[in-house]
Design a protein around this motif. Structure first.
Motif, PDB file in Angstrom:
ATOM      1  N   HIS A   1     -13.190 -31.192  -7.527  1.00 13.25           N
ATOM      2  CA  HIS A   1     -12.802 -32.468  -8.129  1.00 13.25           C
ATOM      3  C   HIS A   1     -11.632 -33.086  -7.364  1.00 13.25           C
ATOM      4  O   HIS A   1     -11.655 -34.279  -7.008  1.00 13.25           O
ATOM      5  N   ALA A   2     -10.618 -32.269  -7.099  1.00 12.02           N
ATOM      6  CA  ALA A   2      -9.434 -32.765  -6.395  1.00 12.02           C
ATOM      7  C   ALA A   2      -9.784 -33.225  -4.983  1.00 12.02           C
ATOM      8  O   ALA A   2      -9.265 -34.242  -4.502  1.00 12.02           O
ATOM      9  N   GLY A   3     -10.687 -32.498  -4.306  1.00 17.17           N
ATOM     10  CA  GLY A   3     -11.092 -32.875  -2.960  1.00 17.17           C
ATOM     11  C   GLY A   3     -11.795 -34.222  -2.929  1.00 17.17           C
ATOM     12  O   GLY A   3     -11.499 -35.074  -2.069  1.00 17.17           O
TER      13      GLY A   3
ATOM     14  N   LEU B   1     -25.217 -37.811  -6.171  1.00 21.40           N
ATOM     15  CA  LEU B   1     -25.204 -36.353  -6.257  1.00 21.40           C
ATOM     16  C   LEU B   1     -24.732 -35.781  -4.929  1.00 21.40           C
ATOM     17  O   LEU B   1     -25.294 -36.098  -3.875  1.00 21.40           O
ATOM     18  N   VAL B   2     -23.705 -34.953  -4.984  1.00 20.37           N
ATOM     19  CA  VAL B   2     -23.211 -34.242  -3.806  1.00 20.37           C
ATOM     20  C   VAL B   2     -23.534 -32.770  -4.028  1.00 20.37           C
ATOM     21  O   VAL B   2     -23.018 -32.141  -4.954  1.00 20.37           O
TER      22      VAL B   2
ATOM     23  N   HIS C   1     -17.170 -36.041 -11.202  1.00 22.59           N
ATOM     24  CA  HIS C   1     -17.533 -34.928 -12.079  1.00 22.59           C
ATOM     25  C   HIS C   1     -17.751 -33.693 -11.207  1.00 22.59           C
ATOM     26  O   HIS C   1     -18.539 -33.737 -10.253  1.00 22.59           O
ATOM     27  N   ALA C   2     -17.075 -32.610 -11.515  1.00 20.96           N
ATOM     28  CA  ALA C   2     -17.241 -31.373 -10.746  1.00 20.96           C
ATOM     29  C   ALA C   2     -17.029 -30.187 -11.676  1.00 20.96           C
ATOM     30  O   ALA C   2     -16.287 -30.273 -12.666  1.00 20.96           O
ATOM     31  N   SER C   3     -17.674 -29.083 -11.334  1.00 16.18           N
ATOM     32  CA  SER C   3     -17.571 -27.892 -12.186  1.00 16.18           C
ATOM     33  C   SER C   3     -16.284 -27.116 -11.940  1.00 16.18           C
ATOM     34  O   SER C   3     -15.907 -26.274 -12.753  1.00 16.18           O
TER      35      SER C   3
END
Length: 212
Positions: free
Chosen positions: A21-23, A76-77, A14-16
């Motif tokens: 996200h791709a990374g 959480l990253v 999950h990324a904003s």
């Protein structure tokens, strides 16, 4: 001949933003222990990896929804956690946190494996801040004589003290001359009884109550 098939851990990312996200996906896709699944395809045992440069109410709300509503475990990253956010993050149910600057494929996998086992995995500097923060809260809080007794046993305190030092299940078992199953049973028993979400939350509780 019995063939043992290693179970892969289902992981959602999950990324904003699409670049983050791709990374993360590119880091995790080659890992044989990980099975990347779409957000809507999460199932029991799924670990959610949530990337957020900073923590705002939207991100914290998403964390709570992932953990409480969907029942996943989460990593959480993030780039930073402010003091005011520290306990909120732990009490959301986050047991594994990775700094973005340290988010290599190996480090992400370590956190995912810990989260899937229900273990804690906090950066050492963040764990130190958590302990100091709880200590300040403890000194500034007066305990009411009517407060309920949490009833931690000496065995539970011994295990939590080593969890607070960053030891894993195997290391704790070795230190205390227990089996790994015993350590897991102790942690499961106290987290269930006290309605705590994970090891990090249990450590925060024990610090706040003055057990460690």
């Amino acid at each position: 001949m019995v063939v043992h098939v290693r179970t892969r851990i289902p992981v959602t990312v999950h990324a904003s933003d699409p670049l983050s996200h791709a990374g993360a996906v590119s880091q995790l896709r080659p890992q044989p222990e990980v099975e990347l699944v779409e957000e809507g395809a999460a199932r029991p045992g799924t670990v959610a990896v949530l990337l957020a440069e900073t923590l705002d109410e939207t991100t914290l709300g998403r964390l709570r929804r992932l953990i409480r509503s969907e029942g996943t475990r989460a990593v959480l990253v993030t780039g930073a956690v402010r003091e005011a956010e520290l306990l909120q993050v732990i009490e959301c149910g986050i047991g594994a946190i990775v700094w973005r600057r340290e988010a290599t494929a190996r480090r992400l996998l370590q956190a995912i494996l810990a989260a899937s086992r229900g273990d804690g995995d906090l950066p050492p500097d963040l764990l130190g801040r958590l302990i100091a923060h709880i200590g300040v809260m403890q000194r500034n809080t007066t305990t009411s004589p009517d407060s309920p007794v949490s009833g931690l046993t000496p065995r539970e305190v011994d295990v939590l003290r080593l969890v607070a030092e960053g030891l894993g299940t195997g290391e704790i078992a070795s230190k205390l001359s227990y089996s790994e199953r015993t350590v897991k049973n102790v942690m499961h028993g106290l987290t269930t009884r006290l309605h705590l979400r994970n090891r990090a939350h249990a450590v925060a509780f024990a610090l706040r109550e003055g057990y460690i």
